[in-house]
Design a protein around this motif. Structure first.
Motif, PDB file in Angstrom:
ATOM      1  N   LYS A  80       2.987   5.527   2.960  1.00 53.76           N
ATOM      2  CA  LYS A  80       4.298   6.084   2.618  1.00 53.76           C
ATOM      3  C   LYS A  80       5.099   5.091   1.777  1.00 53.76           C
ATOM      4  CE  LYS A  80       4.334   9.997   5.124  1.00 53.76           C
ATOM      5  NZ  LYS A  80       3.125  10.551   4.555  1.00 53.76           N
ATOM      6  N   SER A  81       4.408   4.281   0.999  1.00 55.38           N
ATOM      7  CA  SER A  81       5.105   3.254   0.233  1.00 55.38           C
ATOM      8  C   SER A  81       4.590   3.264  -1.196  1.00 55.38           C
ATOM      9  CB  SER A  81       4.864   1.883   0.877  1.00 55.38           C
ATOM     10  OG  SER A  81       4.920   0.870  -0.112  1.00 55.38           O
ATOM     11  N   LEU A  82       5.539   3.493  -2.123  1.00 50.65           N
ATOM     12  CA  LEU A  82       5.180   3.510  -3.530  1.00 50.65           C
ATOM     13  C   LEU A  82       4.738   2.119  -3.961  1.00 50.65           C
ATOM     14  CD1 LEU A  82       5.250   5.938  -5.317  1.00 50.65           C
ATOM     15  CD2 LEU A  82       7.432   5.172  -6.261  1.00 50.65           C
ATOM     16  N   LYS A  83       5.414   1.126  -3.410  1.00 47.55           N
ATOM     17  CA  LYS A  83       5.141  -0.255  -3.771  1.00 47.55           C
ATOM     18  C   LYS A  83       3.691  -0.643  -3.434  1.00 47.55           C
ATOM     19  CE  LYS A  83       6.301  -4.766  -1.974  1.00 47.55           C
ATOM     20  NZ  LYS A  83       6.957  -5.301  -0.778  1.00 47.55           N
ATOM     21  N   TRP A  84       3.284  -0.385  -2.195  1.00 47.66           N
ATOM     22  CA  TRP A  84       1.932  -0.805  -1.806  1.00 47.66           C
ATOM     23  C   TRP A  84       0.867   0.067  -2.446  1.00 47.66           C
ATOM     24  CZ3 TRP A  84       1.592  -5.481  -0.621  1.00 47.66           C
ATOM     25  CH2 TRP A  84       2.611  -6.121   0.091  1.00 47.66           C
ATOM     26  N   THR A  85       1.199   1.333  -2.708  1.00 43.86           N
ATOM     27  CA  THR A  85       0.245   2.185  -3.419  1.00 43.86           C
ATOM     28  C   THR A  85       0.025   1.624  -4.823  1.00 43.86           C
ATOM     29  OG1 THR A  85       1.157   4.051  -2.193  1.00 43.86           O
ATOM     30  CG2 THR A  85      -0.287   4.558  -4.032  1.00 43.86           C
ATOM     31  N   THR A  86       1.113   1.181  -5.465  1.00 40.89           N
ATOM     32  CA  THR A  86       0.986   0.599  -6.800  1.00 40.89           C
ATOM     33  C   THR A  86       0.159  -0.677  -6.761  1.00 40.89           C
ATOM     34  OG1 THR A  86       3.217   1.428  -7.145  1.00 40.89           O
ATOM     35  CG2 THR A  86       2.332  -0.024  -8.836  1.00 40.89           C
ATOM     36  N   VAL A  87       0.443  -1.526  -5.780  1.00 42.74           N
ATOM     37  CA  VAL A  87      -0.326  -2.776  -5.655  1.00 42.74           C
ATOM     38  C   VAL A  87      -1.806  -2.457  -5.482  1.00 42.74           C
ATOM     39  CG1 VAL A  87      -0.751  -4.775  -4.165  1.00 42.74           C
ATOM     40  CG2 VAL A  87       1.586  -4.120  -4.741  1.00 42.74           C
ATOM     41  N   ALA A  88      -2.108  -1.530  -4.539  1.00 41.94           N
ATOM     42  CA  ALA A  88      -3.503  -1.206  -4.266  1.00 41.94           C
ATOM     43  C   ALA A  88      -4.179  -0.601  -5.493  1.00 41.94           C
ATOM     44  CB  ALA A  88      -3.590  -0.234  -3.086  1.00 41.94           C
ATOM     45  N   THR A  89      -3.401   0.072  -6.347  1.00 41.17           N
ATOM     46  CA  THR A  89      -3.977   0.710  -7.528  1.00 41.17           C
ATOM     47  C   THR A  89      -4.191  -0.295  -8.655  1.00 41.17           C
ATOM     48  OG1 THR A  89      -2.784   2.711  -6.936  1.00 41.17           O
ATOM     49  CG2 THR A  89      -3.685   2.619  -9.154  1.00 41.17           C
ATOM     50  N   LEU A  90      -3.181  -1.129  -8.913  1.00 40.39           N
ATOM     51  CA  LEU A  90      -3.236  -1.986 -10.101  1.00 40.39           C
ATOM     52  C   LEU A  90      -3.944  -3.317  -9.868  1.00 40.39           C
ATOM     53  CD1 LEU A  90       0.234  -1.313 -11.729  1.00 40.39           C
ATOM     54  CD2 LEU A  90      -1.981  -0.279 -12.209  1.00 40.39           C
ATOM     55  N   LEU A  91      -3.836  -3.864  -8.654  1.00 39.23           N
ATOM     56  CA  LEU A  91      -4.457  -5.164  -8.400  1.00 39.23           C
ATOM     57  C   LEU A  91      -5.929  -5.223  -8.813  1.00 39.23           C
ATOM     58  CD1 LEU A  91      -3.914  -8.015  -7.052  1.00 39.23           C
ATOM     59  CD2 LEU A  91      -4.951  -7.035  -5.003  1.00 39.23           C
ATOM     60  N   PRO A  92      -6.752  -4.247  -8.389  1.00 36.93           N
ATOM     61  CA  PRO A  92      -8.165  -4.317  -8.784  1.00 36.93           C
ATOM     62  C   PRO A  92      -8.371  -4.200 -10.300  1.00 36.93           C
ATOM     63  CG  PRO A  92      -7.808  -2.557  -7.180  1.00 36.93           C
ATOM     64  CD  PRO A  92      -6.473  -3.101  -7.518  1.00 36.93           C
ATOM     65  N   VAL A  93      -7.581  -3.370 -10.991  1.00 39.19           N
ATOM     66  CA  VAL A  93      -7.755  -3.222 -12.442  1.00 39.19           C
ATOM     67  C   VAL A  93      -7.486  -4.565 -13.128  1.00 39.19           C
ATOM     68  CG1 VAL A  93      -7.153  -1.877 -14.478  1.00 39.19           C
ATOM     69  CG2 VAL A  93      -6.746  -0.937 -12.217  1.00 39.19           C
ATOM     70  N   VAL A  94      -6.373  -5.194 -12.736  1.00 37.18           N
ATOM     71  CA  VAL A  94      -6.030  -6.487 -13.339  1.00 37.18           C
ATOM     72  C   VAL A  94      -7.135  -7.499 -13.074  1.00 37.18           C
ATOM     73  CG1 VAL A  94      -4.370  -8.385 -13.260  1.00 37.18           C
ATOM     74  CG2 VAL A  94      -3.569  -6.019 -13.192  1.00 37.18           C
ATOM     75  N   MET A  95      -7.594  -7.536 -11.818  1.00 38.46           N
ATOM     76  CA  MET A  95      -8.673  -8.470 -11.478  1.00 38.46           C
ATOM     77  C   MET A  95      -9.925  -8.178 -12.303  1.00 38.46           C
ATOM     78  SD  MET A  95      -8.347  -8.698  -7.350  1.00 38.46           S
ATOM     79  CE  MET A  95      -9.936  -9.491  -7.189  1.00 38.46           C
ATOM     80  N   GLY A  96     -10.229  -6.882 -12.462  1.00 39.92           N
ATOM     81  CA  GLY A  96     -11.415  -6.495 -13.213  1.00 39.92           C
ATOM     82  C   GLY A  96     -11.329  -6.918 -14.665  1.00 39.92           C
ATOM     83  N   LEU A  97     -10.179  -6.659 -15.298  1.00 41.59           N
ATOM     84  CA  LEU A  97     -10.037  -6.995 -16.720  1.00 41.59           C
ATOM     85  C   LEU A  97     -10.087  -8.511 -16.916  1.00 41.59           C
ATOM     86  CD1 LEU A  97      -7.354  -4.390 -17.832  1.00 41.59           C
ATOM     87  CD2 LEU A  97      -9.830  -4.374 -18.285  1.00 41.59           C
TER      88      LEU A  97
END
Lengths: 475, 92, 279
Positions: A442-459
């Protein structure tokens, strides 16, 4: 006798006051239940025969949790499952490809021409919708039909709690909950399921860790990508006899790297934004259960394989339509797909991927399963439009011919292959998982973290590997 | 290794031990739980009431949680938990 | 084979040598949003074969993995026996109803507020003592309770002999030995549940006596307050005990009026009690 409460507030404050007067006796009453249960059990149970199977279980546990063999056996088990999947899936994949991508595909074209359907209806339905669905089916069905039953057999046997038991200390060191081992292994089947499974973790902090890192468990949508790319680029480096083994080791390496990332990212978050101590819990190690092989085969094929395949198909059909439209609607003489790929190519080149891969990952946000079909369709469309071998009719009966598209038409190298495998491990979760994460946190913040963190790490990872390889003149 | 543990003489003056000190293969009886609150309940949920026999079975691959046989089930407990469980050793 | 002890006269009809006669009348309806007459809750420790029992009754094929905590949400299915349709609710496996984790709360709230017509506690015959904890806690909350003594085949293989008759006497509720994996005892379970739902069979759970007189008085006082505030609440004593223990979830149910709604919504959907916790 004391007065009776007439409002809920009075009731609560009266109960509070009484609790203060009572001291310890309120909790003692609850504990009496435990004592009572113990007494009754002693009364009605009698040991008459030998406890035979405890001994077999004990012997198994001695080996599977041994300081020497415990962890190697774990990796070996995963390796065997992967090897059986890779070497077993090849042949049926070829059959399906011949059937769906050759016979049925050509037959559909003939049929549409026979009824004189307009070219765009034929293209949209056959080269768009049908082709994507057929590709997903032939790429995904065989590995899933092998991987899921094998994984389910291990699960039914009672091995997963042992994995949690063996890895518990590492999770504790990373500041994470020991039950995260269970949600991590569930993620190997499906990340959305893994995220839901984190409900077994009580502490909100540790539950967030488990949710954010679940994406580092390769899910069923990504195993086929890993297997196919490993077969094409890694398996081809060694003589054919060893190709399945080499591919298996490459995929195993990525999976183990994912487990390492789970620990690393959990540890990093614990030290920074999610500070705290790992809480204690007691894990029950259930008795080993002889797997019911036929029933497992039946339920895992029906319940898991077909459901997941159906999901992939429903995602692939609209994706195929979108890809076809992108490839066939022209803006100033050039298709939209080509515009996008040309735009993304420099970014792709910078991180050792290419425009097609990046576009494919955008199109495939709804489901990881359709990454490979999307890449193939886009490569063909853009490649053909660019005039490379426009006359050649390519068939996709085997991994070898898929390779010819990627290498010949798409200009892929070993580096592209390795980077794609890493990017497939480290990129955003699929939209289903993202939605599940939002529902659970129920948190936009943690959903964003969970979504973007791996992409950034991958790139960052693929970029770093690419520039090191370029600096050393390996490519 | 295990045999050595078995033949180790008992310290006569010490009558109560912590569960964390129980060597694999040895049996003990729970004396009491030296914790309160939810943690205490959770242990009791698993059948750890005073008088229950506990056998230390085996350590995990990385050493820390140890599996204990408690009333027929196998329960993994971390050292931070077992340090808080007071036991009496049982002679075989 | 164990004899089944039940609390009423109807056990005569229950014990003919006809294996499969209850199942002959059983219609597995799977997931079906149609109407149902009785709600049956399925509670139990993790790894007791609860999901297997669920599958055997509803014909669903919910996956039964061998690890604790596998069922984190509740699962529902329907079956028809005789002239009535039963809704079976598979609750998350829990060791107790006291602690604060989400799955335990889902299970507790459903039994407490969802008012199932019958609550079946699936216990593992090989680890009876630990499983009885939960059975006792359920019996504190609910009146119509059936104990499913599952994995009886495993117990036999381990050389354990369990007197279902004596267990039933100790607990005051029917005890049905089953081996759900191969369908053994499922007929008896269906029959007993139906008898209890239709009121032909009455159980009297042996609740724990309060020995501490000061505590006993406190429980009595709070229970009376609850009864006058919420007439018709079936488990006032349990609510009182939990309030005296400082259970925050129950305190919240009092404060927000949730408890009041439970009493008012006599024929409401038992699922509504879960909406606050299940995502």
């Amino acid at each position: 006798m004391s007065e009776q409460a007439t409002t809920p507030e009075e009731l609560l404050s009266r109960a509070d006051a009484l609790r203060g007067e009572l001291g310890d006796s309120h909790s003692r009453f609850i504990e009496d239940i435990y004592q009572q249960a113990a007494e009754v059990a002693d009364k009605v149970v009698s040991q008459t025969g030998q406890a035979g199977r405890f001994n077999l279980d004990r012997a198994l546990d001695r080996v599977l949790t041994s300081p020497v063999w415990g962890l190697p056996i774990m990796v070996l088990m995963l390796g065997v499952v992967l090897w059986l999947t890779i070497s077993g899936a090849n042949i049926p994949s070829g059959w399906l490809a011949t059937l769906l991508l050759d016979w049925v595909y050509n037959w559909l074209h003939t049929a549409f021409q026979a009824i004189a359907a307009p070219w765009w209806i034929e293209g949209f339905l056959v080269d768009g919708v049908y082709l994507a669905v057929a590709w997903v089916t032939s790429v995904m069905l065989p590995p899933m039909a092998i991987f899921f039953p094998l994984f389910t057999l291990l699960e039914d046997f009672g091995y997963l709690p042992r994995v949690a038991f063996n890895l518990d200390r590492a999770f504790a060191k990373a500041g994470a909950h020991g039950k995260q081992a269970l949600t991590m292994t569930m993620g190997f089947g499906c990340n959305a399921a893994g995220v839901i499974a984190t409900r077994i973790i009580d502490s909100p902090r540790e539950r967030l860790l488990a949710i954010i890192t679940n994406n580092f468990s390769l899910c069923n949508g990504r195993w086929p990508t890993q297997i196919l790319i490993a077969t094409i680029f890694i398996g081809a480096l060694v003589p054919p006899v060893w190709s399945a083994t080499a591919s298996m080791l490459a995929v195993l390496g990525v999976a183990v790297l994912g487990v390492g990332l789970t620990f690393g990212v959990s540890w990093g978050l614990t030290k920074t934004v999610l500070k705290g101590e790992a809480s204690t819990f007691s894990l029950e190690l259930p008795p080993y259960r002889p797997p019911q092989i036929l029933r497992t085969l039946y339920t895992s094929v029906i319940d898991r394989t077909l459901i997941v395949l159906w999901r992939a198909v429903t995602m692939a059909a609209p994706a195929g339509a979108v890809i076809w439209l992108l490839g066939n609607i022209d803006i100033s003489g050039v298709s939209i797909a080509e515009h996008l790929v040309t735009f993304l190519d420099p970014i792709g080149w910078f991180v050792g991927l290419n425009g097609v891969i990046l576009l494919a990952y955008v199109v495939a946000i709804p489901a990881n399963e359709i990454v490979i079909p999307t890449i193939l369709m886009l490569t063909l469309m853009v490649g053909r439009a660019a005039g490379a071998d426009a006359g050649v009719m390519i068939e996709f009966d085997t991994a070898r011919e898929t390779a010819s598209v990627l290498v010949g038409l798409g200009g892929w190298t070993l580096l592209t292959g390795i980077n794609l495998m890493l990017f497939s491990l480290m990129h955003n979760p699929c939209s289903t998982t993202i939605m599940t994460i939002y529902q659970e946190t129920k948190s936009l913040k943690w959903t964003t973290v969970a979504t973007l963190l791996p992409v950034v790490m991958g790139l960052i990872t693929t970029g770093a590997i690419t520039w090191i390889a370029r600096a050393l003149h390996l490519v | 290794m295990e045999e050595q543990v078995r033949t180790e003489p008992l310290e006569e003056e010490k009558t109560t031990w912590r569960l964390s000190e129980l060597k694999p293969g040895r049996i003990a009886v729970i004396d009491h739980l030296a914790i309160d609150g939810e943690e205490r309940r959770r242990l009791m949920d698993l059948g750890m009431v005073p008088g229950t026999r506990v056998t230390a079975e085996f350590r995990s691959a990385l050493g820390d949680p140890v599996a204990f046989r408690i009333r027929g089930s196998l329960i993994a407990l971390r050292k931070v938990q077992t340090r808080q469980i007071v036991i009496k050793l049982v002679e075989e | 084979m164990e004899k089944i002890a039940v609390m009423s006269e109807s056990n005569q009809a229950l014990h003919p040598m006809c294996d499969g006669c209850a199942r002959a009348q059983l219609i597995k309806m799977g997931i079906n949003s149609g109407k149902w007459h009785f709600a049956v809750a399925l509670a139990g420790n993790p790894n007791t074969g609860k999901s297997t029992v669920f599958n055997a009754l509803t014909g669903l094929r919910q996956h039964t993995g061998n690890w604790p905590g596998k069922t984190v949400t509740r699962m529902e299915g329907l079956y028809k026996y005789g002239e009535y349709v039963y809704k079976l609710v598979d609750l998350p496996g829990t060791y107790s109803l006291l602690a604060t984790s989400e799955d335990e709360e889902i299970a507790r709230n459903f039994i407490l507020f969802g008012r199932p017509d019958v609550t079946v506690v699936v216990v593992d015959a090989t680890r009876l003592e630990r499983n009885l904890n939960l059975a006792y806690q359920v019996m504190e909350i609910a009146d119509r309770v059936v104990i499913d003594l599952n994995l009886i085949d495993e117990a036999e293989r381990h050389g354990l002999e369990i007197s279902a008759r004596q267990l039933s006497r100790e607990l005051g509720v029917p005890v049905v030995p089953t081996a759900a994996r191969n369908g053994r005892g499922i007929d008896d379970l269906i029959k007993i549940v139906s008898d209890m739902a239709t009121g032909q069979l009455i159980s009297r759970p042996n609740r724990l006596k309060v020995y501490d007189s000061q505590f006993g008085q406190a429980v009595g006082e709070v229970t009376r307050s609850i009864e006058s505030l919420y007439p018709g609440l079936p488990n006032a004593r349990w609510v009182a005990i939990r309030l005296l223990d400082g259970d925050e979830r129950i305190e919240k149910a009092v404060r927000t009026g949730e408890l009041l709604n439970m009493v008012r919504g006599q024929n409401g959907d038992p699922a509504f009690a879960l909406q606050g916790t299940a995502a």
